[in-house]
Write a protein that holds these residues in place. Structure first.
Motif, PDB file in Angstrom:
ATOM      1  N   LYS A 299       9.872 -46.333 -36.197  1.00 51.98           N
ATOM      2  CA  LYS A 299       9.368 -47.561 -37.298  1.00 51.98           C
ATOM      3  C   LYS A 299      10.460 -47.643 -38.133  1.00 51.98           C
ATOM      4  CE  LYS A 299       5.472 -44.973 -38.751  1.00 51.98           C
ATOM      5  NZ  LYS A 299       4.701 -43.673 -39.727  1.00 51.98           N
ATOM      6  N   GLY A 300      12.107 -47.734 -37.791  1.00 52.66           N
ATOM      7  CA  GLY A 300      13.364 -47.853 -37.779  1.00 52.66           C
ATOM      8  C   GLY A 300      13.129 -47.175 -39.460  1.00 52.66           C
ATOM      9  N   LEU A 301      12.917 -46.162 -39.981  1.00 49.51           N
ATOM     10  CA  LEU A 301      13.426 -45.682 -41.549  1.00 49.51           C
ATOM     11  C   LEU A 301      14.431 -44.989 -41.036  1.00 49.51           C
ATOM     12  CD1 LEU A 301       9.539 -44.711 -41.648  1.00 49.51           C
ATOM     13  CD2 LEU A 301      10.670 -46.729 -42.924  1.00 49.51           C
ATOM     14  N   LEU A 302      15.459 -44.529 -40.111  1.00 49.50           N
ATOM     15  CA  LEU A 302      16.827 -43.971 -39.984  1.00 49.50           C
ATOM     16  C   LEU A 302      18.054 -44.791 -40.020  1.00 49.50           C
ATOM     17  CD1 LEU A 302      15.732 -40.962 -37.333  1.00 49.50           C
ATOM     18  CD2 LEU A 302      15.019 -41.155 -40.122  1.00 49.50           C
ATOM     19  N   LYS A 303      18.443 -44.339 -40.993  1.00 48.98           N
ATOM     20  CA  LYS A 303      19.508 -45.736 -40.647  1.00 48.98           C
ATOM     21  C   LYS A 303      21.262 -44.807 -40.486  1.00 48.98           C
ATOM     22  CE  LYS A 303      18.039 -49.580 -41.902  1.00 48.98           C
ATOM     23  NZ  LYS A 303      16.292 -48.534 -41.706  1.00 48.98           N
ATOM     24  N   GLN A 304      22.561 -45.033 -39.711  1.00 46.19           N
ATOM     25  CA  GLN A 304      23.399 -44.927 -39.764  1.00 46.19           C
ATOM     26  C   GLN A 304      23.560 -43.549 -41.078  1.00 46.19           C
ATOM     27  OE1 GLN A 304      25.908 -45.830 -37.235  1.00 46.19           O
ATOM     28  NE2 GLN A 304      27.870 -44.457 -37.943  1.00 46.19           N
ATOM     29  N   GLY A 305      24.177 -42.141 -41.006  1.00 38.97           N
ATOM     30  CA  GLY A 305      24.504 -41.429 -42.035  1.00 38.97           C
ATOM     31  C   GLY A 305      23.306 -40.272 -42.643  1.00 38.97           C
ATOM     32  N   ASP A 306      22.241 -41.032 -42.700  1.00 38.01           N
ATOM     33  CA  ASP A 306      20.580 -40.761 -43.862  1.00 38.01           C
ATOM     34  C   ASP A 306      20.900 -38.774 -43.037  1.00 38.01           C
ATOM     35  OD1 ASP A 306      19.355 -42.556 -44.020  1.00 38.01           O
ATOM     36  OD2 ASP A 306      18.219 -43.450 -42.810  1.00 38.01           O
ATOM     37  N   LYS A 307      20.839 -38.070 -43.365  1.00 41.70           N
ATOM     38  CA  LYS A 307      20.344 -36.534 -43.488  1.00 41.70           C
ATOM     39  C   LYS A 307      19.621 -36.556 -43.412  1.00 41.70           C
ATOM     40  CE  LYS A 307      24.859 -35.213 -45.766  1.00 41.70           C
ATOM     41  NZ  LYS A 307      25.830 -36.356 -46.372  1.00 41.70           N
ATOM     42  N   LEU A 308      19.237 -35.549 -42.214  1.00 40.58           N
ATOM     43  CA  LEU A 308      17.391 -34.828 -41.960  1.00 40.58           C
ATOM     44  C   LEU A 308      17.761 -33.633 -41.941  1.00 40.58           C
ATOM     45  CD1 LEU A 308      16.442 -37.777 -39.172  1.00 40.58           C
ATOM     46  CD2 LEU A 308      16.844 -37.254 -41.622  1.00 40.58           C
ATOM     47  N   ILE A 309      16.837 -32.152 -42.801  1.00 39.69           N
ATOM     48  CA  ILE A 309      15.729 -31.711 -42.164  1.00 39.69           C
ATOM     49  C   ILE A 309      15.061 -31.544 -40.970  1.00 39.69           C
ATOM     50  CG2 ILE A 309      15.134 -29.321 -42.720  1.00 39.69           C
ATOM     51  CD1 ILE A 309      18.101 -29.286 -43.689  1.00 39.69           C
ATOM     52  N   ILE A 310      15.353 -30.341 -39.948  1.00 38.47           N
ATOM     53  CA  ILE A 310      14.427 -30.242 -39.351  1.00 38.47           C
ATOM     54  C   ILE A 310      13.790 -29.022 -39.500  1.00 38.47           C
ATOM     55  CG2 ILE A 310      13.371 -30.629 -37.267  1.00 38.47           C
ATOM     56  CD1 ILE A 310      15.228 -32.633 -36.713  1.00 38.47           C
ATOM     57  N   SER A 311      12.563 -28.364 -39.609  1.00 38.16           N
ATOM     58  CA  SER A 311      12.359 -27.010 -39.417  1.00 38.16           C
ATOM     59  C   SER A 311      10.982 -27.010 -39.164  1.00 38.16           C
ATOM     60  CB  SER A 311      12.670 -27.322 -41.168  1.00 38.16           C
ATOM     61  OG  SER A 311      11.968 -25.812 -42.236  1.00 38.16           O
ATOM     62  N   GLY A 312      11.268 -25.604 -38.493  1.00 33.66           N
ATOM     63  CA  GLY A 312      10.100 -25.466 -37.930  1.00 33.66           C
ATOM     64  C   GLY A 312      10.082 -23.680 -37.917  1.00 33.66           C
ATOM     65  N   PHE A 313       8.604 -22.939 -37.493  1.00 36.08           N
ATOM     66  CA  PHE A 313       8.093 -21.607 -37.624  1.00 36.08           C
ATOM     67  C   PHE A 313       7.044 -21.828 -36.202  1.00 36.08           C
ATOM     68  CE2 PHE A 313       4.884 -23.441 -40.458  1.00 36.08           C
ATOM     69  CZ  PHE A 313       3.745 -23.113 -40.397  1.00 36.08           C
ATOM     70  N   GLY A 314       6.493 -20.404 -36.837  1.00 31.39           N
ATOM     71  CA  GLY A 314       6.274 -20.035 -35.395  1.00 31.39           C
ATOM     72  C   GLY A 314       5.455 -18.549 -34.818  1.00 31.39           C
ATOM     73  N   ALA A 315       5.210 -18.652 -33.696  1.00 27.63           N
ATOM     74  CA  ALA A 315       4.824 -16.984 -33.133  1.00 27.63           C
ATOM     75  C   ALA A 315       6.141 -16.805 -32.911  1.00 27.63           C
ATOM     76  CB  ALA A 315       4.146 -17.341 -31.949  1.00 27.63           C
ATOM     77  N   GLY A 316       5.974 -15.765 -33.214  1.00 31.40           N
ATOM     78  CA  GLY A 316       7.404 -14.157 -32.648  1.00 31.40           C
ATOM     79  C   GLY A 316       7.420 -13.365 -33.508  1.00 31.40           C
ATOM     80  N   LEU A 317       7.342 -13.586 -35.210  1.00 28.96           N
ATOM     81  CA  LEU A 317       7.190 -14.599 -35.019  1.00 28.96           C
ATOM     82  C   LEU A 317       9.270 -15.324 -34.938  1.00 28.96           C
ATOM     83  CD1 LEU A 317       5.669 -13.796 -38.993  1.00 28.96           C
ATOM     84  CD2 LEU A 317       4.678 -15.363 -37.276  1.00 28.96           C
ATOM     85  N   THR A 318       8.970 -16.566 -35.403  1.00 27.27           N
ATOM     86  CA  THR A 318       9.772 -17.530 -35.265  1.00 27.27           C
ATOM     87  C   THR A 318      10.170 -18.311 -36.583  1.00 27.27           C
ATOM     88  OG1 THR A 318       9.392 -18.977 -33.525  1.00 27.27           O
ATOM     89  CG2 THR A 318      10.806 -17.315 -32.936  1.00 27.27           C
ATOM     90  N   TRP A 319      11.657 -18.618 -36.865  1.00 21.60           N
ATOM     91  CA  TRP A 319      11.872 -19.931 -37.559  1.00 21.60           C
ATOM     92  C   TRP A 319      13.260 -20.482 -37.297  1.00 21.60           C
ATOM     93  CZ3 TRP A 319      11.316 -15.023 -39.207  1.00 21.60           C
ATOM     94  CH2 TRP A 319      12.573 -14.060 -39.546  1.00 21.60           C
ATOM     95  N   GLY A 320      13.594 -21.103 -38.315  1.00 22.06           N
ATOM     96  CA  GLY A 320      14.648 -22.256 -37.921  1.00 22.06           C
ATOM     97  C   GLY A 320      14.898 -23.426 -38.592  1.00 22.06           C
ATOM     98  N   ALA A 321      15.886 -23.344 -38.861  1.00 22.93           N
ATOM     99  CA  ALA A 321      16.403 -24.913 -39.723  1.00 22.93           C
ATOM    100  C   ALA A 321      17.128 -25.607 -39.114  1.00 22.93           C
ATOM    101  CB  ALA A 321      16.015 -24.494 -41.419  1.00 22.93           C
ATOM    102  N   THR A 322      17.275 -27.167 -39.079  1.00 21.85           N
ATOM    103  CA  THR A 322      18.293 -27.476 -38.719  1.00 21.85           C
ATOM    104  C   THR A 322      19.193 -28.634 -39.682  1.00 21.85           C
ATOM    105  OG1 THR A 322      18.286 -27.135 -36.547  1.00 21.85           O
ATOM    106  CG2 THR A 322      19.415 -28.803 -36.337  1.00 21.85           C
ATOM    107  N   LEU A 323      20.317 -29.277 -40.112  1.00 23.19           N
ATOM    108  CA  LEU A 323      20.437 -30.040 -40.139  1.00 23.19           C
ATOM    109  C   LEU A 323      21.015 -31.034 -39.523  1.00 23.19           C
ATOM    110  CD1 LEU A 323      21.227 -32.085 -42.807  1.00 23.19           C
ATOM    111  CD2 LEU A 323      23.765 -31.167 -42.816  1.00 23.19           C
ATOM    112  N   VAL A 324      20.306 -32.463 -39.362  1.00 17.68           N
ATOM    113  CA  VAL A 324      20.716 -33.612 -38.757  1.00 17.68           C
ATOM    114  C   VAL A 324      21.585 -35.021 -39.572  1.00 17.68           C
ATOM    115  CG1 VAL A 324      19.575 -35.596 -37.015  1.00 17.68           C
ATOM    116  CG2 VAL A 324      19.209 -33.090 -36.940  1.00 17.68           C
ATOM    117  N   VAL A 325      22.836 -35.505 -39.159  1.00 20.36           N
ATOM    118  CA  VAL A 325      23.271 -36.984 -39.952  1.00 20.36           C
ATOM    119  C   VAL A 325      22.738 -38.048 -38.598  1.00 20.36           C
ATOM    120  CG1 VAL A 325      24.697 -37.589 -40.746  1.00 20.36           C
ATOM    121  CG2 VAL A 325      24.472 -35.563 -41.190  1.00 20.36           C
ATOM    122  N   TRP A 326      21.761 -38.481 -38.819  1.00 23.54           N
ATOM    123  CA  TRP A 326      21.424 -39.970 -37.901  1.00 23.54           C
ATOM    124  C   TRP A 326      22.801 -40.846 -37.497  1.00 23.54           C
ATOM    125  CZ3 TRP A 326      17.539 -39.068 -35.191  1.00 23.54           C
ATOM    126  CH2 TRP A 326      17.373 -39.657 -33.959  1.00 23.54           C
TER     127      TRP A 326
END
Ligand code: COA
Length: 326
Positions: A299-326
């Motif tokens: 959709k073109g919503l991401l511009k260079q330098g935008d900071k994103l958090i990606i975060s997941g959880f699920g069976a295991g139990l497992t979980w995590g979060a990552t910082l991404v700079v576009w």
């Protein structure tokens, strides 16, 4: 070395199953499902995990402009591969013609894409490989008991992918790429979301066992998610020295609208920063994060330098979060 996302892709099956369709199969209603989860419909595959993974991967490779022969690593985050062996990643490799790539699957259920992304990042930053394809693909429709209303309303099928490339920038100087991450696991709570589908079977056993379906303690999983997701995001932000206000989008695993709303509230962030597509697709397990990332990217919503958090959880139990700079 820094690892940067240079392309994304996704695929969801054409077949749409609405809440009303499910209400004809189990004692439920569109109103109940929407109120408790935010889900209106889900997609169900007629071809399986490998086919969806390949389509998403092709999409991502095209988006990245990377020829398959330049791929050096393929990781597929899945817990529902079509085969026990070969792994799904090898099947993706064969379909793409990515002959040079080393290929393996990573099983961490709904955290599968996140764990795979972080694994690829570490390989790329170590200098072991220069390029990587990370796929999250799952067919939860084959693990669900379609007569169990407490689980069958939640899940759908799909696949998403990201292509990564290492750049020569020193880690301390990186201004774009997959940044700090945290991951966690608690095997002692595995029973609250489990699928023992591969049972022992040999002529040496007295009793022949049949395959099982997914079992879930919904309330326990819900409590785990609303506690662990914000905590892991806070931890990774602290590690990176970034404030929540600096984050453009929080791309969370799409399990339940109420879980996402609770995380937004706890982080004191506008809910508009938490994009969602679970209304159309339900919980697609390892696919949910890369499918959403691809939608936002296209959709073109991401511009260079935008900071994103990606975060997941699920069976295991497992979980995590990552910082991404576009
Ligand atoms: N339709 C109608 N009624 C349903 C129903 C359905 N599909 N599923 C359960 N119910 C009933 C229950 O039987 C219960 O009835 P009772 O009060 O007469 O016993 C009532 O609704 C409430 O059930 P409960 O389990 O307390 O509902 P809930 O508000 O916790 O919502 C979930 C259930 C599954 C939606 C919610 O717990 C959840 O989303 N948990 C997280 C699950 C998840 O994300 N799993 C994947 C993680 S990766």
């Amino acid at each position: 070395m820094a690892a940067r996302i240079i392309g994304t892709g996704s695929y969801v099956p054409d077949r749409i199953i609405t809440n009303d369709d499910l209400a004809e199969m189990v004692e439920t209603s569109d109103a109940w499902i929407v109120e408790r989860t935010g889900i209106h419909s889900r997609r169900i595959t007629e071809t399986g995990t490998t086919d969806m993974a390949v389509r998403a991967a092709r999409n991502a490779m095209e988006n990245a402009g990377l020829p398959p022969e330049e791929l050096e690593l393929i990781i597929v985050g899945t817990s529902t591969g079509d085969c026990l062996f070969p792994n799904t990643a090898c099947e993706v490799q064969a379909a793409l013609g990515a002959e040079k790539a080393v290929c393996f699957d990573l099983s961490a259920a709904c955290s599968g894409f996140l764990f795979s992304l972080n694994t690829a990042k570490v390989y790329l930053e170590s200098g072991a490989y220069r390029t990587a394809l990370v796929v999250g693909a799952d067919t939860l429709s084959k693990t669900v008991d379609w007569s169990d209303r407490s689980t069958c309303i939640l899940f759908g099928d799909g696949a998403g992918a990201a292509v990564l490339e290492s750049s020569a920038a020193e880690q301390s100087l990186w201004n774009r790429g997959v940044g700090d991450f945290i991951m966690g696991s608690d095997g002692s709570r595995g029973e609250c979301l489990a699928c023992r589908s591969t049972e022992l079977c040999s002529p040496f056993l007295g009793e022949k066992k049949t395959s099982g379906f997914m079992t879930m303690n919904g309330q326990e999983v819900f409590r785990f998610a609303v506690k662990t997701v914000p905590r892991s995001i806070e931890e990774v932000l602290k590690k990176a020295g970034v404030t929540p206000d600096e984050i453009k989008y929080f791309i969370l695993h799409q399990a339940n609208e109420r879980i996402i709303a609770s995380v937004a509230k706890r982080m004191k962030q506008d809910s508009a920063k938490f994009p969602m597509n679970l209304a159309q697709y339900g919980n697609t397990s390892g696919a949910s994060i890369p499918v959403l990332l691809d939608e936002i990217n296209r959709k073109g919503l991401l511009k260079q330098g935008d900071k994103l958090i990606i975060s997941g959880f699920g069976a295991g139990l497992t979980w995590g979060a990552t910082l991404v700079v576009w």
